[in-house]
Write an enzyme that holds these catalytic residues in place. Structure first.
Site, PDB file in Angstrom:
ATOM      1  N   PRO A   9       1.145  -1.274  -0.164  1.00  0.00           N
ATOM      2  CG  PRO A   9      -0.192  -1.041   2.409  1.00  0.00           C
ATOM      3  CD  PRO A   9       0.017  -2.248   1.290  1.00  0.00           C
ATOM      4  CG  ASN A  10      -0.159   4.424   1.151  1.00  0.00           C
ATOM      5  OD1 ASN A  10      -1.047   4.835   1.072  1.00  0.00           O
ATOM      6  ND2 ASN A  10      -0.656   3.615   2.063  1.00  0.00           N
ATOM      7  NE  ARG A  17       4.174   6.746   1.924  1.00  0.00           N
ATOM      8  CZ  ARG A  17       4.067   5.171   2.216  1.00  0.00           C
ATOM      9  NH1 ARG A  17       5.066   4.366   1.217  1.00  0.00           N
ATOM     10  NH2 ARG A  17       4.503   4.840   3.455  1.00  0.00           N
ATOM     11  CE1 TYR A  22       8.759   5.232   2.594  1.00  0.00           C
ATOM     12  CE2 TYR A  22       7.326   7.026   2.519  1.00  0.00           C
ATOM     13  CZ  TYR A  22       7.773   5.583   3.227  1.00  0.00           C
ATOM     14  OH  TYR A  22       7.669   4.989   4.183  1.00  0.00           O
ATOM     15  CG  ASN A  73       7.945  -1.719   0.026  1.00  0.00           C
ATOM     16  OD1 ASN A  73       8.101  -1.659   1.195  1.00  0.00           O
ATOM     17  ND2 ASN A  73       9.336  -0.953  -0.497  1.00  0.00           N
ATOM     18  CB  ALA A  76       1.528  -0.170   5.989  1.00  0.00           C
ATOM     19  CD  GLU A  97      11.912  -7.212   5.743  1.00  0.00           C
ATOM     20  OE1 GLU A  97      12.208  -8.263   6.166  1.00  0.00           O
ATOM     21  OE2 GLU A  97      11.106  -6.209   6.425  1.00  0.00           O
ATOM     22  CG  HIS A  99      11.223  -1.969   4.076  1.00  0.00           C
ATOM     23  ND1 HIS A  99       9.990  -2.312   3.630  1.00  0.00           N
ATOM     24  CD2 HIS A  99      11.446  -3.225   4.571  1.00  0.00           C
ATOM     25  CE1 HIS A  99       9.438  -3.173   4.671  1.00  0.00           C
ATOM     26  NE2 HIS A  99      10.971  -4.375   5.119  1.00  0.00           N
ATOM     27  NE  ARG A 106      10.785   5.932   8.477  1.00  0.00           N
ATOM     28  CZ  ARG A 106       9.505   5.730   7.518  1.00  0.00           C
ATOM     29  NH1 ARG A 106       9.530   5.108   6.305  1.00  0.00           N
ATOM     30  NH2 ARG A 106       8.078   6.727   7.056  1.00  0.00           N
TER      31      ARG A 106
HETATM   32  C1  DQA Z   1       8.497   1.011   3.411  1.00  0.00           C
HETATM   33  C2  DQA Z   1       8.489   1.021   4.903  1.00  0.00           C
HETATM   34  C3  DQA Z   1       7.038   1.009   5.587  1.00  0.00           C
HETATM   35  O1  DQA Z   1       7.365   1.110   7.526  1.00  0.00           O
HETATM   36  C4  DQA Z   1       6.432   1.728   5.432  1.00  0.00           C
HETATM   37  O2  DQA Z   1       4.978   1.884   5.697  1.00  0.00           O
HETATM   38  C5  DQA Z   1       5.985   2.434   3.231  1.00  0.00           C
HETATM   39  C6  DQA Z   1       7.281   1.567   2.702  1.00  0.00           C
HETATM   40  C7  DQA Z   1       9.070   1.230   3.022  1.00  0.00           C
HETATM   41  O3  DQA Z   1       9.810   0.828   1.702  1.00  0.00           O
HETATM   42  O4  DQA Z   1      10.720   1.630   3.356  1.00  0.00           O
HETATM   43  O5  DQA Z   1       5.039   2.257   3.220  1.00  0.00           O
HETATM   44  O6  DQA Z   1       7.896  -0.189   3.141  1.00  0.00           O
END
Ligand code: DQA
Length: 144
Positions: A9-10, A17, A22, A73, A76, A97, A99, A106
């Site tokens: 998501p997002n 964003r 990011y 990835n 959240a 995984e 990120h 964080r």
């Molecule tokens: C994320 C880190 C997560 O904590 C966050 O909720 C994201 C993006 C990253 O790519 O840094 O949406 O996965």
């Protein structure tokens, strides 16, 4: 090698964003970057994004018998989703995984990754390059 890249998501909001976290590049830029990494390594890569946990679970299930590895990835859902962990365990494909940000630097709630036990590696805090590293790792371990 067939690799499924899953973004949670997002991540479709990249560029708009929280650019201080990011970056300025968009989700389309990320997809282009991943496809370029795929070409470099000789892997065949499908990129999938969803804002819905169940859709991500279904996509992982559908990878069974089709993909040779997963780069994920979960955004959240990393910090909440037993369902995504169980899906990764169910298909038992090599998974990595990723990120964009360094979640270790964080908030406290980002310090837990539910999906990490199902992943061979984690790349974080490298921006887009983490996806490339993940693809290079999978192709290096399991062939092109
Ligand atoms: C994320 C880190 C997560 O904590 C966050 O909720 C994201 C993006 C990253 O790519 O840094 O949406 O996965």
């Amino acid at each position: 090698m067939k690799i499924l890249v899953i973004n949670g998501p997002n991540l479709n909001m990249l560029g708009k964003r929280e650019p201080e976290i990011y970056g300025q590049e968009t989700y389309a830029d990320l997809v282009d970057y991943i496809q370029e990494a795929a070409r470099e390594t000789g892997a065949e890569v499908e990129v999938f994004q969803s804002n819905h946990e169940g859709e991500i679970v279904t996509k992982i299930q559908e990878a069974y018998g089709k993909a040779d590895g997963i780069v994920i990835n979960p955004a959240a859902y990393t910090h909440t989703s037993v369902a995504i962990l169980d899906a990764l365990k169910a298909v038992a494909l090599p998974a990595v995984e990723v990120h964009l940000s360094d979640v270790t630097k964080r908030e406290a709630f980002r310090q837990i990754s539910y999906i990490r036990p199902a992943c061979e590696k984690t790349y974080m805090g490298m921006g887009f390059a983490g996806y490339r590293q993940a693809i290079v790792y999978l192709t290096g371990q399991y062939g092109q």
